[in-house]
Design a protein around this motif. Sequence first.
Motif, PDB file in Angstrom:
ATOM      1  N   GLY A  57       4.261  -2.067  -6.911  1.00  0.00           N
ATOM      2  CA  GLY A  57       3.418  -1.679  -6.137  1.00  0.00           C
ATOM      3  C   GLY A  57       2.644  -2.562  -5.142  1.00  0.00           C
TER       4      GLY A  57
ATOM      5  N   GLY B 123       2.857  -2.782  -1.277  1.00  0.00           N
ATOM      6  CA  GLY B 123       1.594  -2.596  -0.657  1.00  0.00           C
ATOM      7  C   GLY B 123       1.459  -3.568   0.587  1.00  0.00           C
TER       8      GLY B 123
ATOM      9  N   TRP C 150      -1.357  -0.003   1.902  1.00  0.00           N
ATOM     10  CA  TRP C 150      -2.112   0.514   0.635  1.00  0.00           C
ATOM     11  C   TRP C 150      -2.319   1.784   0.345  1.00  0.00           C
ATOM     12  CZ3 TRP C 150      -1.361  -3.127  -2.833  1.00  0.00           C
ATOM     13  CH2 TRP C 150      -0.975  -4.366  -2.744  1.00  0.00           C
ATOM     14  N   ASP C 151      -2.149   2.644   1.530  1.00  0.00           N
ATOM     15  CA  ASP C 151      -2.430   3.994   1.659  1.00  0.00           C
ATOM     16  C   ASP C 151      -1.076   4.885   1.391  1.00  0.00           C
ATOM     17  OD1 ASP C 151      -1.490   3.237   4.011  1.00  0.00           O
ATOM     18  OD2 ASP C 151      -3.088   4.544   5.131  1.00  0.00           O
ATOM     19  N   ASP C 152       0.176   4.106   1.359  1.00  0.00           N
ATOM     20  CA  ASP C 152       1.223   4.607   1.406  1.00  0.00           C
ATOM     21  C   ASP C 152       1.681   5.356   0.093  1.00  0.00           C
ATOM     22  OD1 ASP C 152       4.377   4.675   2.416  1.00  0.00           O
ATOM     23  OD2 ASP C 152       4.387   4.241   0.523  1.00  0.00           O
ATOM     24  N   LEU C 153       2.136   6.706   0.147  1.00  0.00           N
ATOM     25  CA  LEU C 153       2.181   7.421  -1.000  1.00  0.00           C
ATOM     26  C   LEU C 153       3.104   6.915  -2.188  1.00  0.00           C
ATOM     27  CD1 LEU C 153       2.580  11.115   0.394  1.00  0.00           C
ATOM     28  CD2 LEU C 153       0.545  10.092  -0.888  1.00  0.00           C
TER      29      LEU C 153
ATOM     30  N   VAL D 114       3.645   3.649  -2.787  1.00  0.00           N
ATOM     31  CA  VAL D 114       2.934   2.425  -3.365  1.00  0.00           C
ATOM     32  C   VAL D 114       1.669   3.086  -4.324  1.00  0.00           C
ATOM     33  CG1 VAL D 114       1.056   0.658  -2.815  1.00  0.00           C
ATOM     34  CG2 VAL D 114       3.037   0.881  -1.486  1.00  0.00           C
ATOM     35  N   ILE D 115       1.014   3.993  -3.687  1.00  0.00           N
ATOM     36  CA  ILE D 115      -0.025   4.619  -4.533  1.00  0.00           C
ATOM     37  C   ILE D 115       0.578   5.268  -5.872  1.00  0.00           C
ATOM     38  CG2 ILE D 115      -1.781   6.650  -4.914  1.00  0.00           C
ATOM     39  CD1 ILE D 115      -2.109   6.209  -1.814  1.00  0.00           C
ATOM     40  N   GLY D 116       1.632   5.836  -5.780  1.00  0.00           N
ATOM     41  CA  GLY D 116       2.383   6.315  -6.858  1.00  0.00           C
ATOM     42  C   GLY D 116       2.893   5.335  -7.919  1.00  0.00           C
TER      43      GLY D 116
ATOM     44  N   LEU E  64       1.354   2.573  -8.331  1.00  0.00           N
ATOM     45  CA  LEU E  64       0.431   1.791  -8.947  1.00  0.00           C
ATOM     46  C   LEU E  64      -0.420   2.467  -9.980  1.00  0.00           C
ATOM     47  CD1 LEU E  64      -1.522  -0.121  -6.082  1.00  0.00           C
ATOM     48  CD2 LEU E  64      -0.070  -1.150  -7.814  1.00  0.00           C
ATOM     49  N   VAL E  65      -0.340   3.898  -9.746  1.00  0.00           N
ATOM     50  CA  VAL E  65      -1.055   4.802 -10.577  1.00  0.00           C
ATOM     51  C   VAL E  65      -0.313   4.892 -11.637  1.00  0.00           C
ATOM     52  CG1 VAL E  65      -1.508   7.305 -10.967  1.00  0.00           C
ATOM     53  CG2 VAL E  65      -2.390   6.136  -8.698  1.00  0.00           C
TER      54      VAL E  65
END
Length: 546
Positions: free
Chosen positions: A224, A228, A233-236, A238-240, A242-243
């Motif tokens: 991530g 990123g 950093w708002d890419d889905l 990347v977010i997926g 990291l979460v």
Amino acid sequence: MSSPPDGSVQTHYDNPRRWWALGALAMASLVLGFDTTILNVALPTLAADLGATTTEQQWIIDSFLIVFAATMLPAGMLGDRYGRRRLLVIGLMALLAGSLFGTLVDSAEMLIVARTVMGLGAALVAPLALSVVPTLFGPADRPKAIAVLAAALAAGLPLGPLLGGWLLDNFWWGSVFLINVPMAAIGIVACLLLVPESKDLAAPKVDALSTVLSVGGLASLVFGIIEGSSRGWDDLLVIGFLVGSVILLTALVLRERRQALPMFDLALLRNPGFAWNAVSTIMATLILTGLLFVVPQYLQAVRGESAMGTGVRLMPMMGGLLVAARACNLLVKAIGSRTTIVIGLLFLSLAGFIGSTTDVDSSYALAATWLTITGLGTGLTTIPAMDAALAHLPPGRSGVGSGLLMTGRQVGSAIGVALLGSVLSQVYQDNVSTDGLPGAAAEVVGESVVAAHLVAAEVGGTAGAGLAESANVAFMDAMSATLLFCAIGALVIALLVAWLMPSQPPGQEGTADTPDGDGAEDARREDTTGGASESSLTPADSRPTE
């Protein structure tokens, strides 16, 4: 051979071959340093010879980094349980196999596979080389041994581009992998003949679920962070990732807290002596690896240096590291490890502030100055911090503890490249002028200063010269912002370490005190096992112990 007072862990402080064994461990660490940076100057050649796209070039570097970071924690535990020398040799064999395979492939995809295998080998070598040191050296000699090991690992980072540049100027691209083969082979033989086997029979069994959670969580985190910086950093995706990393690592913590003898002793992080030394090491590593990503672009694109010339001009950093390695032991004895670490972090901060004044017309002498200070600060921070962190580990936990420490360093490397690369890219894109260029060309110029120079060469004439100058100025603005970021970060950590890190009186550094709180409880729990740890020294004329 000797044992500590509680009899839980056998040591080899009187082994006459221990310094030769340290040389074998240092060679293994040097290979890791090479592998981390040697490809930085080879990527343009790989793009031409293998047709590697930009994404494939990124993964040629990142596949090694992700596997290295994500599997280091299990590697330390496996070494504790099944034999540190045995797993160390297996790691060197993986490095050898991956390097040899890398010289034979003819596609970027297969090269990524080779780098993945090398990352797995590196994950075994890095923590186990460090965890063997406390079994070979007592408190008096351990700081010197740690200094040798840390200097070898750190020296390989700036030596990588130098060696890679020389090999590319004289041989084919596969030579940057082939250089590992004889070094890894020598390391295997030296470890078998010189390094005594050591293990902890009281170490926890392999917990498959914890291993999956740790590897998956760390791999998701590193993936991530890396993606990123390029996807946003708002890419889905990347977010997926990291979460997902937060979920997996949280599940790991909850599972390990319920274990009577956890596989990953996360309680070590609640020991301020271990934790703050680890933070200091991670910060220094983050800055060093981040700068090794940024500075070669400055030297090659802005100053026009060759691959070999770039490696040569990174040597002042190595000089600073060597000076620090020689000075650390004396400084720690005179003023204590905490003060030495704070001084090292302040040097890193000073290097960042000086480096931020560099512009297009600055002479190389200015860069050599702050590169030297960077090397000095890195050495004065990492060498005493690594030794002090190991000294805070309870008996029998050196493999797991060093695995945590080295994992932190490698994750710090990933964060350094991703975070500083993100700052560099964003400021560069905001400042480079693409006026008058068609959309496709403007997009290429915004990718990097190297791409901008390629476009400028195609445009030619006054317009091309103006574009190249704009790209150089924008890059120097971006590099200044990146170095300021490093300077402020190092200064903040220096203040926190001076305030929060526990200290020992000068002259008592490196003693393996049992930590208070949870660490002490771990040590007492290991004592109740009846001292079930063992370490066997293989005689020179006998076969290795199985």
